[in-house]
Structure formats: structure tokens, C-alpha cells
Design an enzyme around this catalytic site. Structure first.
Site, PDB file in Angstrom:
ATOM      1  N   HIS A  58      42.319   3.488 -33.513  1.00  0.00           N
ATOM      2  CA  HIS A  58      41.329   2.911 -34.429  1.00  0.00           C
ATOM      3  C   HIS A  58      41.812   2.895 -35.881  1.00  0.00           C
ATOM      4  O   HIS A  58      41.056   3.185 -36.802  1.00  0.00           O
ATOM      5  CB  HIS A  58      39.996   3.678 -34.357  1.00  0.00           C
ATOM      6  CG  HIS A  58      39.314   3.602 -33.028  1.00  0.00           C
ATOM      7  ND1 HIS A  58      38.360   2.664 -32.738  1.00  0.00           N
ATOM      8  CD2 HIS A  58      39.456   4.343 -31.901  1.00  0.00           C
ATOM      9  CE1 HIS A  58      37.924   2.838 -31.497  1.00  0.00           C
ATOM     10  NE2 HIS A  58      38.589   3.846 -30.956  1.00  0.00           N
ATOM     11  N   ASN A 131      31.514   1.941 -29.228  1.00  0.00           N
ATOM     12  CA  ASN A 131      32.418   0.799 -29.054  1.00  0.00           C
ATOM     13  C   ASN A 131      31.594  -0.476 -28.894  1.00  0.00           C
ATOM     14  O   ASN A 131      30.375  -0.404 -28.698  1.00  0.00           O
ATOM     15  CB  ASN A 131      33.294   0.974 -27.808  1.00  0.00           C
ATOM     16  CG  ASN A 131      34.515   1.856 -28.072  1.00  0.00           C
ATOM     17  OD1 ASN A 131      35.004   1.947 -29.191  1.00  0.00           O
ATOM     18  ND2 ASN A 131      35.009   2.494 -27.027  1.00  0.00           N
ATOM     19  N   TYR A 341      37.326  14.874 -32.422  1.00  0.00           N
ATOM     20  CA  TYR A 341      37.177  14.193 -33.722  1.00  0.00           C
ATOM     21  C   TYR A 341      37.250  15.149 -34.911  1.00  0.00           C
ATOM     22  O   TYR A 341      38.001  14.894 -35.853  1.00  0.00           O
ATOM     23  CB  TYR A 341      35.884  13.360 -33.741  1.00  0.00           C
ATOM     24  CG  TYR A 341      35.969  12.167 -32.807  1.00  0.00           C
ATOM     25  CD1 TYR A 341      35.942  12.347 -31.430  1.00  0.00           C
ATOM     26  CD2 TYR A 341      36.113  10.883 -33.279  1.00  0.00           C
ATOM     27  CE1 TYR A 341      36.045  11.275 -30.564  1.00  0.00           C
ATOM     28  CE2 TYR A 341      36.220   9.810 -32.415  1.00  0.00           C
ATOM     29  CZ  TYR A 341      36.175  10.010 -31.058  1.00  0.00           C
ATOM     30  OH  TYR A 341      36.290   8.952 -30.202  1.00  0.00           O
TER      31      TYR A 341
HETATM   32  C1  HEM Z   1      38.339  11.492 -24.234  1.00  0.00           C
HETATM   33  C2  HEM Z   1      37.990  10.383 -24.886  1.00  0.00           C
HETATM   34  C3  HEM Z   1      38.292  10.147 -26.332  1.00  0.00           C
HETATM   35  C4  HEM Z   1      39.040  10.854 -27.222  1.00  0.00           C
HETATM   36  C5  HEM Z   1      39.834  12.141 -26.982  1.00  0.00           C
HETATM   37  C6  HEM Z   1      38.986  10.159 -28.494  1.00  0.00           C
HETATM   38  C7  HEM Z   1      39.658  10.539 -29.649  1.00  0.00           C
HETATM   39  C8  HEM Z   1      39.667   9.836 -30.821  1.00  0.00           C
HETATM   40  C9  HEM Z   1      40.444  10.175 -31.980  1.00  0.00           C
HETATM   41  C10 HEM Z   1      41.391  11.371 -32.074  1.00  0.00           C
HETATM   42  C11 HEM Z   1      40.163   9.276 -32.944  1.00  0.00           C
HETATM   43  C12 HEM Z   1      40.732   9.239 -34.354  1.00  0.00           C
HETATM   44  C13 HEM Z   1      39.808   9.996 -35.253  1.00  0.00           C
HETATM   45  C14 HEM Z   1      40.324  10.191 -36.652  1.00  0.00           C
HETATM   46  O1  HEM Z   1      41.527  10.254 -36.883  1.00  0.00           O
HETATM   47  O2  HEM Z   1      39.457  10.346 -37.567  1.00  0.00           O
HETATM   48  C15 HEM Z   1      39.194   8.362 -32.404  1.00  0.00           C
HETATM   49  C16 HEM Z   1      38.628   7.322 -33.093  1.00  0.00           C
HETATM   50  C17 HEM Z   1      37.562   6.593 -32.617  1.00  0.00           C
HETATM   51  N1  HEM Z   1      37.016   6.628 -31.352  1.00  0.00           N
HETATM   52 FE1  HEM Z   1      37.584   7.823 -29.873  1.00  0.00          FE
HETATM   53  N2  HEM Z   1      38.180   9.057 -28.363  1.00  0.00           N
HETATM   54  C18 HEM Z   1      37.733   9.010 -27.060  1.00  0.00           C
HETATM   55  C19 HEM Z   1      36.888   8.071 -26.525  1.00  0.00           C
HETATM   56  C20 HEM Z   1      36.131   7.197 -27.257  1.00  0.00           C
HETATM   57  C21 HEM Z   1      34.977   6.470 -26.771  1.00  0.00           C
HETATM   58  C22 HEM Z   1      34.443   6.559 -25.339  1.00  0.00           C
HETATM   59  C23 HEM Z   1      34.483   5.758 -27.816  1.00  0.00           C
HETATM   60  C24 HEM Z   1      33.275   4.862 -27.881  1.00  0.00           C
HETATM   61  C25 HEM Z   1      32.231   4.959 -27.076  1.00  0.00           C
HETATM   62  C26 HEM Z   1      35.327   6.015 -28.957  1.00  0.00           C
HETATM   63  C27 HEM Z   1      35.160   5.478 -30.216  1.00  0.00           C
HETATM   64  C28 HEM Z   1      35.964   5.751 -31.297  1.00  0.00           C
HETATM   65  C29 HEM Z   1      35.811   5.120 -32.592  1.00  0.00           C
HETATM   66  C30 HEM Z   1      34.746   4.099 -32.983  1.00  0.00           C
HETATM   67  C31 HEM Z   1      36.808   5.654 -33.411  1.00  0.00           C
HETATM   68  C32 HEM Z   1      37.067   5.291 -34.866  1.00  0.00           C
HETATM   69  C33 HEM Z   1      36.398   6.304 -35.753  1.00  0.00           C
HETATM   70  C34 HEM Z   1      36.579   5.935 -37.191  1.00  0.00           C
HETATM   71  O3  HEM Z   1      36.237   4.793 -37.559  1.00  0.00           O
HETATM   72  O4  HEM Z   1      37.037   6.792 -37.962  1.00  0.00           O
HETATM   73  N3  HEM Z   1      36.318   6.894 -28.587  1.00  0.00           N
HETATM   74  N4  HEM Z   1      38.922   8.707 -31.096  1.00  0.00           N
END
Ligand code: HEM
Length: 500
Positions: A58, A131, A341
């Protein structure tokens, strides 16, 4: 012309920002630099350090501020204050991203789009990290790094790699429902303003008496959903890789504020026991005919960031950021995310990331047992006790706020009594996992030409697969959704591979 006078970072006035100090002979170019030229050294040293780690997923995003307005009194299902009466408004920050590509990539690339929203409520922050699809690729969190790496770059060639992509999905076919979404028109939104978002996970709305409902959240663009075709998205990626950012910035700048309606699906825990679909399995939706949408709010974006880095890049969202009245469910993906997160934020922004202006709650924060650390920039709770249970200066707690107290536990249903063996869970994929994808394929068929476009999008990607065996396995995977889909996909792909 600014009315501010230039100083060094320490506040000392300085005569010029555009000349370094040199030992010179005569008037021409040429001279030795001096260690005492603090301004030059600071300028270069700071420049070398002005990047922070890009989000590992992202990375590319657009962001803006706005407000969430509750449209109903939801106190029958949640004690959350921001949902307690119609008309109640809370400020919001929204960041919408693609997932796999880097920060400099084209934002019209086919990808799932992330929806990260911070609601600055009068009970602290509520983050919705969603999402634009209501389901996900996996249901075991240990696969998260793998699914993402398979969508990113090959470790040798440093190129996106269709072999890796499809090899992962053939081996982990629980993602088929999400794949159909991704390769449908919805994989290439024409604007953030015309995109929907979904919690995907089951969450809980809780009340002070300990009772709760399972919920899923849906955020729907009032302007309707609009998408690009593959050809449009590809062309725009070349012409303007920042299309989505520009589209939203300019719309807000000229007062054309995008709006969304926010809904919940509500399920009683007793219904969860009997429901056909496991509500903790993120590859499944709750069909609206079983659980209709109930509107809870309205979202408007009305202010652009003043500074992208300060407002958007430094923003940190987490599903674990929740107000009283909102709680996680036992979806294992969600449980893992509750850790991932804040962990990512501590790495990317530092241990005091909650203090950054864009992340700071708009209510008083008093958390004196979390102190010190890099970049602490408030008074660090001064002389207040840094240990719990002080009788010299006791900590006060909000009396009305209850966590999971025995009273609440007594109200839990079978569905939330967690007693069992400690074991790992092998997520076997069965025909049942293809029922909802088959229904989605039918829904796609109701829109003229959409099935053809979906097959075209898949074939254009699949033609990059060099192994004929792997291509056949992909056709077989889609044939499990619908035989016609499988054979049409095979035909379309093989024609492209043959260069027709
Ligand atoms: C085991 C599943 C998941 C893990 C381990 C994970 C992990 C992460 C990580 C590490 C980031 C980067 C955060 C940062 O650097 O600040 C991220 C960003 C993000 N994830 Fe996930 N994620 C997972 C599943 C999902 C799911 C299912 C969704 C939506 C339903 C999602 C939506 C997002 C979004 C929208 C961001 C961007 C956040 C931002 O704008 O700073 N993720 N995710």
C-alpha cells in the site's frame, strides 16, 4: 512571498540559503569546503535522510480530510459515541492506495485498492482499514507475505512475474473469489470518488452490558461505481501515472466534494452458529438477502492535505485502533492484523508515532505508562507516576467504559467460547469455496460485456505465464467456478499466446 524570515533549523537567522562557504582564491569557481559550514552540512545531511521506509504494501496513495456524519441513532447495537445520534459529526482522514506497486507506480494499475480511514471521534480514534473488495485472497495470516511477494517483483529479475502470481494462486485456491473481483472491472477504478469499500472482516458492535452483534461495514460511493477498462487503465498509466491522486485533489480543490453512504450488515451471534458460511472466513461474504444493509452514516471529503508527507505519508492506520463499542472478531486474518499494523508503524515512523499530528487523537490523551522513546515531543507526563497502582497520585478511569468484564462474558454465546486444542489449521479448499465465486460470475454476467472483459483481463495477464502446465492449472481453477469460464479463458489465453 512568505512573511516568515529564514533561520537555520535551530532558529538562528542566516543571511542566505543558497551559498555555501568556501576557501577561495580569486573570483572564479573553485574553492575548498569547510567543516564549519553548518548550513551546508545540515542541508546535505538532512536531504540524505528525508525518505522514511515506504509501506511494504500500500505504498502509493492519495489522501484527504473530511467528515463522517452519523445518519441514525445506533445505540441499539453499539455504545460507540460517534454513532449515538443522527447528525453527529466526526473529522476524518482517508488514504486510498494500491497494494503491490511502489510509491512511484501508476495508480491505475490493476490491483486491490486499500481504504484506510481514521475517524477522530470524541472517544479517541477509530480506524477502518478496509479494501475496495469485500473478501480477501487468504484465510490464514501466515500466507500474507507470500501472497504479496507473488504479486510484486521476482527476486532475480526484479520484474513483476505472472508465473509467480499464478503459481501462488493455483497452490492457494481459496483466493479465487478475490481473483474474480480483481480481474473484473472493479480492479481498475476510474476514480477514488467512484469506488466502494468494505470491512471484509467480521467485526463486532458491542454495548456496555456486554452484548454484541457481528457486523460487516460497506461504504458506497453516492456517485455510483465507475471503472476503467483494461485498455483505458493502461493508456492512462502511461499518460498520467498519478491520475487518481490528481482526480481527487482537483475535485476537492474546486469544491466538488466526494461523498459515500456507510452501511452495516448486522448478525446476531445466535445466527452465526447456524449460518451456512463461516463468519470468520474472509473469503466469504454475507449475501445482502440474508443480511440487508442498514445505513449508519455518510462520509464527505472536503479538504486536501496541506503537506503530503506530514498528513498522509506519516499517517498510521491500524485495525487495532478502536473506540469502545467496536471490537475485533475471531477472524484469524484480523487477529494477525491487530499486531501487524502498530508493529509496522513503530518500524516506519518510530515508537511515538501516535503523537504525530496526523495520528494524534483530537481528545485529551493520558497514557502515562507508555513513555520515553525516540522523538517524544510532548512533556512526557512530567512528574506523574510512571508505574500503575500509585496511591500517591491515583490514575482516574472513565467510569462508563467497560472492557471485557465478567458480566460481559456471561452474555457470550457458544460462538464466542474459545475452548479447544492448540493446533494448526490446514485450510482445505472444497467445492463450497467455489459457490460464492460462481454466484459472482453470474452477477458479472448481468452487465453487458463484463464477462468478456473479465476473461480478456485474465488472459492478458495469463499470457505472461511461460509454463503450459501452470496455464492449464489456472484454466482448471476457473473451470471450478464455471465450466464455460474455464474454457473461454483457455481459448482467449491460448489465442494471445499464439499471437493471434
Ligand atoms: C494477515 C493479513 C494482513 C497483514 C499482515 C497486513 C499487513 C499490512 C501492513 C504491514 C501494512 C503497511 C502498514 C504501514 O506500513 O503503515 C498494511 C497496509 C494496509 N493494509 Fe494490510 N495486511 C493484511 C491484510 C489486509 C486486509 C484484509 C485489508 C483490508 C480489508 C488490508 C488493508 C490495508 C490497507 C488499506 C493498508 C494501507 C494502510 C495505510 O494507508 O497506511 N490489509 N497491511
Amino acid at each position: 512571498m512568505t512573511d516568515k524570515y529564514y533561520t537555520l533549523a535551530e532558529g538562528c537567522p542566516f543571511a542566505s540559503a543558497s551559498t555555501s562557504v568556501q576557501v577561495r582564491r580569486g573570483q572564479g569557481v573553485g574553492g575548498l569546503g569547510l567543516l564549519q559550514d553548518t548550513q551546508l552540512i545540515e542541508t546535505l545531511a538532512h536531504f540524505s535522510r528525508e525518505r522514511i521506509p515506504e509501506r511494504v504494501v500500500h505504498a502509493k496513495a492519495v489522501g484527504a480530510y473530511g467528515e463522517f456524519e452519523a445518519t441514525a441513532d445506533c445505540s441499539d447495537i453499539t455504545s460507540a459515541s460517534f454513532l449515538s445520534k443522527a447528525g453527529k459529526k466526526s473529522p476524518v482522514l482517508l488514504r486510498v492506495s494500491t497494494v503491490g506497486p511502489e510509491s512511484g507506480s501508476a495508480d491505475t494499475a490493476r490491483d486491490v485498492h486499500g481504504w484506510a480511514m481514521k475517524i477522530y471521534t470524541d472517544e479517541g480514534n477509530q480506524d477502518w482499514v478496509f479494501n475496495n473488495t469485500p473478501i480477501f485472497f487468504i484465510r490464514d495470516p501466515i500466507k500474507f507475505p507470500s501472497v504479496n511477494r507473488s504479486h510484486k517483483r521476482n527476486p532475480q529479475t526484479h520484474l513483476p512475474d505472472a508465473n509467480m502470481f499464478w503459481d501462488f494462486h493455483v497452490g492457494n485456491p481459496e483466493g479465487i473469489h478475490q481473483l474474480l473481483h480483481l480481474f473484473s472491472d472493479r480492479g481498475t477504478p476510474a476514480s477514488v470518488r467512484t469506488m466502494n469499500a468494505y470491512s471484509g472482516h467480521t467485526y463486532k458492535f458491542t454495548k456496555e452490558d456486554g452484548s454484541f452483534k457481528y457486523i460487516k461495514i460497506h461504504i458506497k460511493a453516492t456517485a455510483g461505481v465507475k471503472n476503467f477498462t483494461r485498455e483505458e487503465a493502461t493508456r492512462i498509466a502511461g499518460q498520467n501515472p498519478d491520475f487518481l491522486i490528481q482526480d481527487m485533489f482537483e475535485a476537492i480543490e474546486k469544491g466538488d466534494y466526494p461523498t459515500w453512504n456507510v452501511y452495516v450488515q448486522v448478525m446476531d451471534p445466535s445466527e452465526a452458529e447456524r449460518y451456512r458460511w463461516n463468519i470468520f472466513d474472509m473469503t466469504k461474504v454475507w449475501p445482502h438477502k440474508d443480511f440487508p444493509l442498514r445505513q449508519i452514516g455518510k462520509l464527505t471529503l472536503n479538504r486536501n492535505p496541506r503537506n503530503y508527507f506530514a498528513d498522509i505519508e506519516q499517517a498510521a492506520f491500524s485495525p487495532s485502533t478502536m473506540v469502545p463499542g467496536f471490537a475485533p472478531s475471531a477472524d484469524p486474518i484480523l487477529q494477525a492484523r491487530l499486531f501487524a499494523y502498530p508493529d509496522a508503524a513503530r518500524y516506519r515512523l518510530g515508537v511515538n508515532y501516535q503523537q504525530l499530528p496526523t495520528n494524534a487523537a483530537k481528545v485529551p490523551v493520558y497514557c502515562p505508562f507508555q513513555r520515553d522513546g525516540f522523538m517524544r515531543f510532548d512533556d512526557n507526563y512530567g512528574a506523574d507516576p510512571n508505574y500503575v497502582g500509585s496511591s500517591l497520585k491515583p490514575t482516574k478511569f472513565y467510569p462508563e467504559v467497560k472492557s471485557v468484564q465478567p458480566k460481559a462474558l456471561s452474555l457470550l454465546t457458544e460462538h464466542e467460547k474459545w475452548v479447544g486444542e492448540v493446533s494448526s489449521y490446514e485450510s482445505h479448499v472444497t467445492d463450497e469455496d467455489f459457490v460464492q465465486p460462481a454466484a459472482l460470475w453470474e452477477v458479472i454476467g448481468r452487465e453487458a460485456g463484463h464477462q468478456d472483459r473479465l476473461i480478456g483481463n485474465l488472459a492478458a495477464h495469463l499470457k505472461g505465464v511461460t509454463s503450459t502446465k501452470l496455464r492449464s492449472e489456472v484454466y482448471a481453477l476457473f473451470a471450478r467456478v464455471n465450466k464455460d469460464l474455464g474454457s473461454r479463458l483457455q481459448q482467449a489465453t491460448e489465442a494471445l499466446v499464439a499471437g493471434h
